[in-house]
Design a protein around this motif. Structure first.
Motif, PDB file in Angstrom:
ATOM      1  N   ARG A  90      16.756  37.157  52.546  1.00 52.67           N
ATOM      2  CA  ARG A  90      16.939  38.212  53.533  1.00 52.67           C
ATOM      3  C   ARG A  90      17.488  37.695  54.854  1.00 52.67           C
ATOM      4  N   ASP A  91      17.201  36.470  55.194  1.00 52.97           N
ATOM      5  CA  ASP A  91      17.599  35.956  56.492  1.00 52.97           C
ATOM      6  C   ASP A  91      18.656  34.867  56.401  1.00 52.97           C
ATOM      7  N   ALA A  92      19.383  34.833  55.308  1.00 48.48           N
ATOM      8  CA  ALA A  92      20.427  33.827  55.135  1.00 48.48           C
ATOM      9  C   ALA A  92      21.675  34.505  54.600  1.00 48.48           C
ATOM     10  N   GLY A  93      22.823  33.892  54.836  1.00 46.74           N
ATOM     11  CA  GLY A  93      24.078  34.450  54.341  1.00 46.74           C
ATOM     12  C   GLY A  93      25.204  34.134  55.302  1.00 46.74           C
ATOM     13  N   GLU A  94      26.217  34.982  55.296  1.00 48.81           N
ATOM     14  CA  GLU A  94      27.387  34.767  56.149  1.00 48.81           C
ATOM     15  C   GLU A  94      27.807  36.086  56.772  1.00 48.81           C
ATOM     16  N   LEU A  95      28.225  36.036  58.024  1.00 50.66           N
ATOM     17  CA  LEU A  95      28.758  37.200  58.726  1.00 50.66           C
ATOM     18  C   LEU A  95      30.112  36.814  59.284  1.00 50.66           C
ATOM     19  N   ARG A  96      31.144  37.560  58.895  1.00 50.34           N
ATOM     20  CA  ARG A  96      32.511  37.244  59.285  1.00 50.34           C
ATOM     21  C   ARG A  96      33.013  38.323  60.250  1.00 50.34           C
ATOM     22  N   ILE A  97      33.501  37.881  61.400  1.00 45.56           N
ATOM     23  CA  ILE A  97      33.901  38.805  62.457  1.00 45.56           C
ATOM     24  C   ILE A  97      35.324  38.479  62.900  1.00 45.56           C
ATOM     25  N   ALA A  98      36.180  39.482  62.900  1.00 46.96           N
ATOM     26  CA  ALA A  98      37.537  39.339  63.427  1.00 46.96           C
ATOM     27  C   ALA A  98      37.579  39.999  64.798  1.00 46.96           C
ATOM     28  N   THR A  99      38.133  39.299  65.777  1.00 48.27           N
ATOM     29  CA  THR A  99      38.132  39.843  67.134  1.00 48.27           C
ATOM     30  C   THR A  99      39.272  39.243  67.947  1.00 48.27           C
ATOM     31  N   ARG A 274      34.016  48.769  57.427  1.00 49.04           N
ATOM     32  CA  ARG A 274      34.450  49.627  56.314  1.00 49.04           C
ATOM     33  C   ARG A 274      33.328  50.585  55.930  1.00 49.04           C
ATOM     34  N   ARG A 275      33.690  51.824  55.641  1.00 47.87           N
ATOM     35  CA  ARG A 275      32.687  52.821  55.270  1.00 47.87           C
ATOM     36  C   ARG A 275      32.027  52.498  53.938  1.00 47.87           C
ATOM     37  N   ASP A 276      32.728  51.768  53.061  1.00 51.58           N
ATOM     38  CA  ASP A 276      32.140  51.467  51.753  1.00 51.58           C
ATOM     39  C   ASP A 276      31.441  50.111  51.726  1.00 51.58           C
ATOM     40  N   ALA A 277      31.256  49.520  52.902  1.00 56.19           N
ATOM     41  CA  ALA A 277      30.616  48.201  52.956  1.00 56.19           C
ATOM     42  C   ALA A 277      29.109  48.329  52.802  1.00 56.19           C
ATOM     43  N   PHE A 278      28.497  47.305  52.195  1.00 54.12           N
ATOM     44  CA  PHE A 278      27.050  47.201  52.208  1.00 54.12           C
ATOM     45  C   PHE A 278      26.672  46.255  53.336  1.00 54.12           C
ATOM     46  N   LEU A 279      25.871  46.763  54.274  1.00 56.99           N
ATOM     47  CA  LEU A 279      25.475  45.960  55.424  1.00 56.99           C
ATOM     48  C   LEU A 279      24.067  45.415  55.214  1.00 56.99           C
ATOM     49  N   ARG A 280      23.964  44.096  55.197  1.00 50.42           N
ATOM     50  CA  ARG A 280      22.664  43.469  55.086  1.00 50.42           C
ATOM     51  C   ARG A 280      21.902  43.641  56.392  1.00 50.42           C
ATOM     52  N   GLY A 281      20.616  43.353  56.336  1.00 51.26           N
ATOM     53  CA  GLY A 281      19.773  43.568  57.498  1.00 51.26           C
ATOM     54  C   GLY A 281      20.262  42.832  58.724  1.00 51.26           C
ATOM     55  N   PHE A 282      20.699  41.583  58.557  1.00 49.60           N
ATOM     56  CA  PHE A 282      21.148  40.834  59.732  1.00 49.60           C
ATOM     57  C   PHE A 282      22.452  41.390  60.294  1.00 49.60           C
ATOM     58  N   ALA A 283      23.285  42.014  59.435  1.00 50.80           N
ATOM     59  CA  ALA A 283      24.514  42.627  59.931  1.00 50.80           C
ATOM     60  C   ALA A 283      24.200  43.844  60.789  1.00 50.80           C
ATOM     61  N   LEU A 284      23.212  44.632  60.366  1.00 52.49           N
ATOM     62  CA  LEU A 284      22.798  45.779  61.175  1.00 52.49           C
ATOM     63  C   LEU A 284      22.214  45.315  62.511  1.00 52.49           C
ATOM     64  N   THR A 285      21.483  44.209  62.482  1.00 51.83           N
ATOM     65  CA  THR A 285      20.944  43.665  63.733  1.00 51.83           C
ATOM     66  C   THR A 285      22.061  43.257  64.678  1.00 51.83           C
ATOM     67  N   GLU A 300      23.337  54.114  59.479  1.00 47.51           N
ATOM     68  CA  GLU A 300      23.211  54.150  58.020  1.00 47.51           C
ATOM     69  C   GLU A 300      23.655  55.496  57.468  1.00 47.51           C
ATOM     70  N   ARG A 301      23.367  56.597  58.209  1.00 49.51           N
ATOM     71  CA  ARG A 301      23.806  57.916  57.745  1.00 49.51           C
ATOM     72  C   ARG A 301      25.330  58.030  57.799  1.00 49.51           C
ATOM     73  N   LEU A 302      25.937  57.520  58.864  1.00 49.86           N
ATOM     74  CA  LEU A 302      27.396  57.590  59.011  1.00 49.86           C
ATOM     75  C   LEU A 302      28.104  56.766  57.948  1.00 49.86           C
ATOM     76  N   MET A 303      27.438  55.699  57.488  1.00 51.54           N
ATOM     77  CA  MET A 303      28.057  54.835  56.494  1.00 51.54           C
ATOM     78  C   MET A 303      28.081  55.462  55.103  1.00 51.54           C
ATOM     79  N   ARG A 304      27.272  56.473  54.876  1.00 52.39           N
ATOM     80  CA  ARG A 304      27.243  57.080  53.542  1.00 52.39           C
ATOM     81  C   ARG A 304      28.566  57.750  53.253  1.00 52.39           C
ATOM     82  N   LYS A 305      29.024  57.616  52.020  1.00 57.02           N
ATOM     83  CA  LYS A 305      30.351  58.122  51.674  1.00 57.02           C
ATOM     84  C   LYS A 305      30.425  59.637  51.701  1.00 57.02           C
ATOM     85  N   ASP A 306      29.298  60.302  51.487  1.00 59.39           N
ATOM     86  CA  ASP A 306      29.353  61.761  51.399  1.00 59.39           C
ATOM     87  C   ASP A 306      29.181  62.419  52.755  1.00 59.39           C
TER      88      ASP A 306
END
Length: 307
Positions: A90-99, A274-285, A300-306
């Motif tokens: 849950r607390d490990a992974g990678e976050l890639r940011i273009a800026t 991206r609207r179809d992205a899955f955001l892990r907990g650390f990405a939301l943070t 999270e509601r805005l990210m839902r496709k519907d």
């Protein structure tokens, strides 16, 4: 039909129908990729690609529809993989940011410092580019977020989150004549100007303000980097117009900044995902740290496709 065949279609289109490059990106051979596509076309009963001999030139009409659906399927598969990865670590992974340079240099350091305190095991990758490049990186799923003032909020694939507002300042050497009179476009246009290149940091607002006033500024140098602007202003090459967030009175002691929001308006920096992205907990943070006014449940509601 299988997922690998869908990946073949997606990568072939992504690499401008160059089968060799597409095969290398997937880690397979060019004959295997060609064979997989032919087998999928035979199964579906339609041609996905327009061909001239052995060369692929583009997508057929059914091919365009198939590619769009293949991308959605593969995005869902990637989301499933990331969900399971999220639960495994849950607390490990990678976050890639273009800026852009300005955001990376002046805005993100404090956010990243706090983020690293909370998630020391998460690898952060910063990719710098112009707004068009970082938007394409997001659309191509090469990064998780794009952060810039000029990220388009009109692309249906992308959700843009307003983070903060900022204004331009006019920077001049200390004791410059502009400090002795009210700042107007008419007084500003009398001096050589140093500012951003056209794609960056509210440059369109600057150009529009002068054009609306019937004035033509003498832009002697355009840069992507606020530090470059300040360097050449300090050398006496001209008057600078740049983002207020790039000016620090303590650090930039040889320069004075004049507020110019009344001349060029208010700008909005946005974080795009991206609207179809899955955001892990650390990405939301990270989003909450960068844009504190955003509510996680709303995101999270805005990210839902519907929605």
């Amino acid at each position: 039909m299988n997922l690998q065949q869908l990946r073949f279609v997606q990568e072939t289109a992504r690499h401008n129908f160059n089968l060799t490059h597409a095969a290398q990106a997937i880690g397979t051979s060019q004959p295997a990729l060609s064979r997989g596509i032919l087998e999928l076309e035979a199964e579906l009963g339609v041609d996905i690609f327009v061909r001239h001999g052995k060369r692929m030139l583009g997508l057929t009409e059914p091919g365009k529809a198939i590619l769009a659906r293949a991308q959605r399927v593969l995005a869902e598969v990637q989301g499933i993989e990331r969900v399971t990865a999220d639960f495994r670590a849950r607390d490990a992974g990678e976050l890639r940011i273009a800026t852009t340079h300005t955001q990376a240099r002046y805005v993100l350091p404090s956010v990243i410092r706090e983020f690293r305190k909370r998630y020391p095991a998460v690898r952060l990758t910063l990719v710098q580019g112009n707004p068009r490049q970082i938007t394409q990186s997001l659309l191509g799923r090469e990064v998780d977020f794009a952060i810039a003032t000029e990220v388009s909020d009109e692309l249906p694939e992308i959700l843009t989150i307003p983070a903060f507002e900022w204004e331009h300042v006019v920077v001049v050497p200390n004791k410059h004549p502009l400090l002795e009179k009210p700042l107007t476009l008419q007084t500003l246009v009398r001096y050589p100007i140093i500012t951003y290149v056209e794609e960056f940091t509210g440059r369109r607002r600057i150009d529009k303000a002068f054009a609306d006033a019937g004035l033509e500024p003498d832009i002697v140098l355009a840069a992507i980097d606020s530090d470059v602007i300040k360097t050449y202003v300090a050398l006496g090459l001209g008057v600078g117009i740049m983002a207020d967030l790039a000016y620090d009175a303590g650090r930039d002691r040889s320069l004075t900044a004049l507020p110019a929001g009344s001349l060029f308006g208010v700008n909005h920096t946005r974080l795009a995902v991206r609207r179809d992205a899955f955001l892990r907990g650390f990405a939301l943070t990270f989003i909450e740290l960068f844009a504190p006014a955003v509510d996680r449940k709303l995101l999270e509601r805005l990210m839902r496709k519907d929605d």
